[in-house]
Design an enzyme around this catalytic site. Structure first.
Site, PDB file in Angstrom:
ATOM      1  CD  GLU A  47      30.743  32.758  17.535  1.00  0.00           C
ATOM      2  OE1 GLU A  47      31.974  32.747  17.398  1.00  0.00           O
ATOM      3  OE2 GLU A  47      30.175  32.635  18.644  1.00  0.00           O
ATOM      4  CG  MET A 158      38.070  62.227  58.104  1.00  0.00           C
ATOM      5  SD  MET A 158      38.601  63.656  57.125  1.00  0.00           S
ATOM      6  CE  MET A 158      39.127  64.772  58.428  1.00  0.00           C
ATOM      7  NE  ARG A 179      32.117  47.031  45.654  1.00  0.00           N
ATOM      8  CZ  ARG A 179      31.682  47.172  46.898  1.00  0.00           C
ATOM      9  NH1 ARG A 179      30.526  46.623  47.256  1.00  0.00           N
ATOM     10  NH2 ARG A 179      32.380  47.870  47.781  1.00  0.00           N
ATOM     11  N   GLY A 291      43.363  50.079  50.994  1.00  0.00           N
ATOM     12  CA  GLY A 291      44.005  51.268  51.514  1.00  0.00           C
ATOM     13  C   GLY A 291      45.298  51.617  50.811  1.00  0.00           C
TER      14      GLY A 291
END
Length: 370
Positions: A47, A158, A179, A291
């Protein structure tokens, strides 16, 4: 006009932490005469910047503001007073400020000065833009987003932990924007031990690096980890306290450590951690890059507000690691339901944004201490 003001506010998405993102447009005779957006905490508010640009033309004009003008003295003077002194005739506001220091007081001050005030125009869009700030003010914890990259068969790594790269360069570039817009990035010790990530923002012109948070219950991450040695902000959350030798060693190295005992689980109490991040570190938005155990625990405890999933057109096989580790889900009735908010291509991958249905009051169906 309010859409344009919101677009201006969005320019501060990576810079205003811990302040909200705010835009302002001043209109006279149906023409825009001035614009402003809050650029950084401690700098002039939207403002004030718009009023300085408008000058004497502000008299009798209409101001469109995406967030209720502040009425208290902080690092900058109250915007409500600046609007009153300018001679503005009317102020149209997208949303009221959830900050208890303001919470309707800015509107009241404007009205008492004889200025016409309307509120609620594009309120939801304004709330979405500042959902982290709203969360910190109303829930006393940050907005928590879990970011995941997975194969078509729902695998994130994997069996041996190899995960670079499941998704393509466009998806990884998109993560950099996530991020940059976050107050902090959270991961677990397992991810640090497996990948040795930096968790920094790698964008040209980036002046602010988010706080990195490592959940390390037993302080198992070695001193050689990148995250300990790059000089960027770091907080290590553990269940150990100052009586532990490793705790004292890291403390003497200048590492910021906080203890959040998690009871029988032996893990960090993330609910208490998030409360601390909101109150002491003024974190609005947390991005989780971790994870399956950490992500599953957060979801099971209803601490996830949103999931951003990058799905790659590859198959990694049944032995590869999954998205969420949530023990105890044995029947279809126990499924954690999600609502899809957005789907779009990101290079060769697809980005899904989903929110758990418990955000709308759904009953908790699983519990896992974290």
């Amino acid at each position: 006009m309010m859409t344009d003001a919101l677009r201006l506010a969005g320019k501060g998405i990576t810079t205003t932490q811990p302040n909200p993102r705010v835009g302002c447009i001043i209109v006279k005779d149906e023409k825009i005469i001035a614009t402003g957006w809050h650029q950084k905490a401690g700098c002039k508010h939207a403002e004030v910047l718009a009023l300085q640009q408008a000058g004497e033309q502000a008299k009798g004009a209409v101001a469109y503001v995406t967030l209720e003008p502040c009425s208290h003295h902080g690092r900058t003077p109250p915007c409500a007073e600046a609007l009153i002194e300018s001679g503005i005739d009317e102020v149209i506001i997208a949303m009221e400020d959830p900050n208890p220091l303001v919470a309707g007081q800015g509107i009241k001050k404007l009205q008492q000065a004889g200025i016409k005030v309307r509120s609620g125009l594009l309120q939801q869009q304004a709330t979405d833009l500042n959902r982290g700030f709203v969360s910190r003010m109303t829930r006393r914890r940050p907005w928590v987003t879990v970011k995941l990259g997975a194969s078509l068969d729902g695998r994130t790594a994997m069996q041996n932990g190899e995960s670079r790269w499941i998704t393509g360069p466009e998806a990884r570039a998109d993560v950099q924007l996530l991020r940059a817009a976050s107050s902090a990035i959270l991961t677990g010790a397992g991810t640090v031990l497996a990948d040795d990530p930096s968790l920094t923002v790698r964008l040209d012109g980036t002046a602010r690096q988010p706080l990195r948070i490592v959940l390390d219950s037993n302080l198992s991450v070695p001193d050689s980890a990148k995250i300990y040695n790059d000089g960027h902000p770091l907080l290590v959350a553990t269940v150990l306290d100052e009586t532990d030798d490793r705790f004292q060693q890291l403390k003497q190295q200048g590492i910021d450590l906080r203890s959040f005992p998690g009871g029988e689980s032996g893990r960090v109490n993330c609910r208490r951690l998030f409360e601390c991040l909101a109150e002491e570190y003024l974190c609005n938005e947390i991005l989780v890059e971790a994870g399956a155990v950490v992500c599953g625990g957060l979801l099971a405890n209803q601490l996830v507000d949103e999931i951003v999933l990058y799905l790659a057109p590859v198959v990694m096989g049944s032995a590869a690691r999954g998205l969420f580790d949530i023990p105890g889900l044995d029947s279809m009735a126990q499924r954690v339901h999600m609502t899809v908010k957005d789907v779009r291509p990101t290079g060769k991958d697809w980005r899904f944004i989903v929110q758990p249905d418990y955000l709308s009051g759904a009953e908790q169906v699983c519990s896992q201490e974290l």
